[in-house]
Design a protein around this motif. Sequence first.
Motif, mmCIF file in Angstrom:
data_model
loop_
_atom_site.group_PDB
_atom_site.id
_atom_site.type_symbol
_atom_site.label_atom_id
_atom_site.label_comp_id
_atom_site.label_asym_id
_atom_site.label_seq_id
_atom_site.Cartn_x
_atom_site.Cartn_y
_atom_site.Cartn_z
ATOM 1 N N HIS A 85 0.795 -1.229 0.000
ATOM 2 C CA HIS A 85 0.000 0.000 0.000
ATOM 3 C C HIS A 85 0.827 1.280 0.000
ATOM 4 C CE1 HIS A 85 -3.586 -2.443 0.832
ATOM 5 N NE2 HIS A 85 -2.847 -3.094 1.723
ATOM 6 N N GLY A 86 2.128 1.170 0.249
ATOM 7 C CA GLY A 86 2.997 2.343 0.276
ATOM 8 C C GLY A 86 3.348 2.753 1.699
ATOM 9 N N PRO A 87 4.516 3.373 1.876
ATOM 10 C CA PRO A 87 4.961 3.799 3.209
ATOM 11 C C PRO A 87 4.013 4.777 3.880
ATOM 12 C CG PRO A 87 6.785 3.839 1.647
ATOM 13 C CD PRO A 87 5.551 3.613 0.850
ATOM 14 N N ALA A 88 3.429 5.707 3.103
ATOM 15 C CA ALA A 88 2.514 6.687 3.692
ATOM 16 C C ALA A 88 1.275 6.005 4.266
ATOM 17 C CB ALA A 88 2.115 7.729 2.649
ATOM 18 N N ALA A 89 0.805 4.974 3.596
ATOM 19 C CA ALA A 89 -0.364 4.241 4.089
ATOM 20 C C ALA A 89 -0.040 3.518 5.386
ATOM 21 C CB ALA A 89 -0.842 3.245 3.038
ATOM 22 N N LEU A 90 1.188 2.981 5.474
ATOM 23 C CA LEU A 90 1.589 2.324 6.718
ATOM 24 C C LEU A 90 1.675 3.329 7.854
ATOM 25 C CD1 LEU A 90 2.588 -0.087 8.362
ATOM 26 C CD2 LEU A 90 4.908 0.451 7.578
#
Length: 359
Positions: A169-174
């Motif tokens: 999902h991407g680092p920002a989503a994490l």
Amino acid sequence: MTATAQYFSGTYAQARARFLDAAKTAGATVAHNLHPLKGPDGGEIATDVARVGPANARNILGIGSGTHGVEGFCGSGISTALLASGFAGKLPADTALIFIHAINPWGFAWGRRVNEDNVDLNRNFLDHDKAHPENPGYDAIYDAVNPKELSEEALADGRAKMKAYAEAHGPAALQHALTAGQYIYPEGVQFGGQKPVWSNTTLRDIIRREMGAAERIVYIDIHSGLGARGHGEVISTAPETNDAFKRMHGWWGDIVHSTRAQGSVSSDVPGSITEAFAQELTGREVTPCGLEFGTIAMNAVAAALVADNWLHRNGGFDNARAPAIKRQIRDAFYVDEDDWKEDVTRQTRQMATRALEDF
């Protein structure tokens, strides 16, 4: 020990005593908001307010500490150092300086980021009569951040699950899943609560009582734990087009970031404490922000939060691992080194001075 470092403390009780002593020396008017519970030593805990300046001041600069309990070691030291250094004696006309010390006194005293209800206070300032925000990403990584065991195997498995989530999902989503708060799992990390907690209602009372007569209010809420070591970032929940954001950017420049834009160390989280100031001071010029100081690597900070929550669910202070975990959580949010204390105090002083120049 440097001149500034002497005002930082190793326990809540020591921090409170030093703050109140500095407030008395500065000639401040002090109010005590006693918490119904006690500290681990059985002593009184409170949100204390020190005010220098006229009761009916048109302009107010407020500085708060300890919203995230254990982060109070940073904010308390800064506030005490400013009071002790005579900063409050250099105010413009018709201006008051207000320090709100230990907004979450239980968390500060007991060495937790959350409050006595396991609530992250900076997720609690929203309308609890409405449906609470959802965080499906948190649901997906629940087991990773709330492990049943604190073994190296369990922690490694949690890291693998979070890595897989970030890859999908991407680092920002994490980051959003980890930090945006959740309102479903009372025993989990990042719980925002189901109703206004004691520190929420107490702070609102303080805002109305201490700031209700003013026309212009600037508020700086001091935090620690995100970003590069000793570097301060101003965090605003307002969009970059907002007048409050523009004022802050005009004073402090590019260290100001909106959580609604890219580039902030913080996610856009619901229920931020800064929202309370606009809510309680309608019709005034209100400029609230968080001031975040970096400590150690983010993965180490996250590990400390996971360990502290595990300890809360497994005996707390009675657990044999309590001393080590309490040290771990404190070290994640407080760098007990003179240069760090000097840096965070200097930056706060510079920011406060610049804001006062505009009054």
